[in-house]
Design an enzyme around this catalytic site. Structure first.
Site, short mmCIF file in Angstrom:
data_model
loop_
_atom_site.label_atom_id
_atom_site.label_comp_id
_atom_site.label_asym_id
_atom_site.label_seq_id
_atom_site.Cartn_x
_atom_site.Cartn_y
_atom_site.Cartn_z
N LEU A 74 1.86 0.30 8.01
CA LEU A 74 1.99 1.01 6.21
C LEU A 74 0.66 1.61 5.95
CD1 LEU A 74 3.73 -1.67 4.00
CD2 LEU A 74 5.05 0.12 5.32
N ASP A 75 0.99 2.58 4.81
CA ASP A 75 -0.47 3.50 4.16
C ASP A 75 -0.49 2.43 3.29
OD1 ASP A 75 0.85 5.58 5.21
OD2 ASP A 75 2.23 6.15 3.56
N MET A 76 -2.08 2.62 3.54
CA MET A 76 -3.18 1.76 2.14
C MET A 76 -2.91 1.78 1.58
SD MET A 76 -6.74 2.50 1.83
CE MET A 76 -8.47 1.25 0.64
N THR A 78 0.76 1.54 -0.05
CA THR A 78 2.30 1.43 -0.20
C THR A 78 2.08 -0.54 0.47
OG1 THR A 78 2.65 3.06 0.67
CG2 THR A 78 3.76 1.33 1.25
N ARG A 183 7.00 9.77 1.38
CA ARG A 183 6.30 10.74 0.22
C ARG A 183 6.03 12.18 0.37
NH1 ARG A 183 0.30 8.04 1.68
NH2 ARG A 183 -0.37 8.99 -0.12
#
Length: 237
Positions: A74-76, A78, A183
């Site tokens: 996951l994105d940092m 998120t 996003r």
């Protein structure tokens, strides 16, 4: 589109455990082949470049489970569900599930603006826009009809917002898994995620102290039994 694809998974069996590993990382499930974590926002999923970016979910997990291997990330910014495999065979099986889209992912987000659902009975809407990493402005991604990769997101209203809040809570089902897909897709329809430092305006970013995006549910085949399992992490915002 009125409904997103669904499975009929079994909930985690009695072998599932909920324990805390070093640094407070929450384990939603642990067995001999599969680990499932609830990643907090602000923690990298895997190490980044430089000594200041080595603290991450995978490193913390491997401190408690030395055989843990990365499957996805996951994105940092998120929060939510991240799974890891225990051993190379489990990693291959789980990675193939993601590659062949034999998973079912659900996210929750709060977006800027009042976004009504045009479909009856709160049906699933689709955002079908091709995406590509913007190499001149990494880590951002952009919509590109010329060179973008096919990218599909379904959305519907998750909860009715307070009148006049100027924000909308969404239930999201990404079919593909492109970088920053949710996003960019939500920005492309004029409703960026609140708190997003990359795709929201400064005013929209300032509405929250974090990106309001959470990986809430994941259905996937168990790498040993083949049974569909469902893991859930309550939304923290």
């Amino acid at each position: 589109m009125s409904e997103a694809p669904t499975h009929s998974p079994q909930p985690p069996g009695p072998q599932a455990t909920r324990v805390a590993v070093p640094d407070g990382l929450t384990v939603l499930h642990a067995d001999d082949a599969l680990l499932v974590f609830d990643k907090p926002a602000g923690l990298l999923a895997v190490p980044g470049r430089g000594p200041d970016k080595q603290d991450c979910l995978s490193a913390r997990a491997q401190a408690a489970y030395p055989d843990a291997l990365v499957v996805h990330r996951l994105d940092m910014a998120t929060s939510g569900i991240v799974l890891m495999a225990r051993g190379i065979e489990a990693q291959r099986h789980l990675s193939l599930c993601f590659e062949k889209r034999r998973t079912h992912k659900r996210y929750e987000a709060v977006v800027a603006g009042d976004l009504p659902n045009p479909l009856p009975d709160n049906g699933w809407n689709s955002i079908d826009l091709p995406l590509i990493v913007d190499w001149l402005a990494r880590p951002r991604s952009i919509v590109s009809h010329e060179i973008g990769k096919p990218s599909l997101t379904h959305w519907r209203i998750a909860d009715a917002p307070p009148p006049g809040s100027g924000m909308t809570r969404l239930d999201l089902h990404p079919v593909t898994g492109r970088s920053h897909q949710l996003r960019v897709h939500l920005q492309a329809i004029g409703h960026p995620i609140v708190g997003d430092p990359l795709y929201a305006s400064p005013e929209q970013e300032a509405l929250a102290d974090r990106l309001l995006l959470h990986a809430r549910r994941l259905d996937i085949e168990h790498p040993v039994t083949g049974a569909m399992m469902r893991f859930e992490a309550p939304c923290p915002f």
